[in-house]
Design an enzyme around this catalytic site. Structure first.
Site: not given
Length: 334
Positions: A249, A278, A297
């Protein structure tokens, strides 16, 4: 242990078929979920909320089960639910779900912590090697017509260096298994759960690990206790040239301090699949910081892991409607 769910969750409007609401469908189809939930009479419907909390409230009001990715399932959304018995996160982190309010209303919250282990550990290794061997920079240089300019960006041998792994769950352990062939002289592990470590790994205090590791890889969830744990002070305490890899994270790292340490040359590089926000803004300084390798991601992703994730998420809903507790129940109230 199975817990009796509050009676209001069993209310049905006549012959009303139970509804599973998929928030922000990110998959090509949901036939996997439909097949698994068909024996319980479910209709599976998709609702695009795009992170909008108010849209989630409307989307889940009539749901009997909710399957969610990143959008927030707030206390308000949970209060408005008329029939819901279970909320399942497509993935590991459940910081976007108000678990306590769900528990107060007798609604299970579950996640899928055991999917994508191979993918994330592979991706961590790929980022690590790309930063240490500067493959992304070399690729750009060749495409731009430059040749034999590698020594402008010095590289160092991996063998003989010290690796630090922070967090040693499924992914941290899988990454260690894969990276252990590269010849690190020492592997230090900081694990809040204090599990048994395999041969070749030494348990370490967090600050000791940070001060003595040449490469640091993060494998832990984002919680209030872990937010910005890679702080300005801890970055300053790292050895010159240290490399950081993060596939967990973004909020685990103080990004502003990371950028400064990369720009100044104090840190040797960073491989990041995750960011505090993000996607990162187009002017985010990490996008122009030297010796960073960035991905979107996607460490979790493979065609196989998507099917595994959809299957395991739907199975958690099925367990609840079969009268059991979820296998990965994360807001326990008993």
């Amino acid at each position: 242990m199975t817990h009796p769910v509050s009676s209001h969750h069993h209310t049905r409007d006549g012959d009303r078929a139970p509804v599973a609401v998929v928030i922000d469908a990110g998959y090509d189809q949901h036939t996997i979920e439909e097949d698994i939930l068909k024996p319980y009479g479910f209709r599976v419907i998709e609702r695009a909320c795009h992170g909008d909390a108010a849209a989630v409230v409307e989307a889940v009001r009539e749901a009997d089960a909710v399957l969610v990715r990143e959008s927030p399932v707030t206390a308000n959304a949970i209060d408005e639910m008329k029939h819901c018995r279970v909320i399942v996160r497509y993935g590991v982190g459940v910081d976007n779900i108000h678990r306590r309010r769900a528990a107060e209303r007798g609604i299970y919250v579950a996640n899928v912590p055991d999917y994508g282990v191979e993918e994330v550990s592979d991706h961590t290794l790929a980022l690590l090697l790309s930063v240490l061997r500067r493959t992304a920079a070399r690729d750009r240089a060749v495409r731009e017509g430059m040749w034999n300019v590698a020594r402008r960006e010095p590289m160092h041998r991996i063998a003989g260096r010290t690796l630090g792994i922070i967090g040693y769950g499924r992914i941290g352990a899988a990454f260690h298994r894969k990276v252990s062939t590269l010849g690190f002289s020492e592997t230090r592990v900081h694990d809040a759960n204090g599990g048994v470590l395999p041969y070749g790994a030494v348990a370490a205090d967090l600050d000791e690990l940070i001060a003595r590791s040449d490469v640091i890889s993060l494998h832990l969830p984002l919680r209030p206790s872990t937010e910005k744990m890679i702080s300005r002070e801890r970055i300053a305490a790292m050895q010159p040239g240290t490399v950081i890899v993060n596939t967990s994270r973004g909020g685990l790292i103080d990004e502003e301090s990371l950028v400064e340490a990369l720009q100044s040359g104090h840190l040797g590089g960073a491989g990041l699949d995750v960011f505090a926000d993000e996607p990162p803004a187009p002017d985010h300084p990490l996008l122009s910081t030297p010796n960073t390798v960035l991905s979107d991601h996607t460490a979790w992703y493979s065609e196989e892991s998507v099917a595994e994730l959809q299957t395991k998420a739907a199975q958690e809903v099925a367990r609840v409607f079969a009268g059991e507790a979820p296998k990965h129940w994360v807001n326990r109230w008993d």
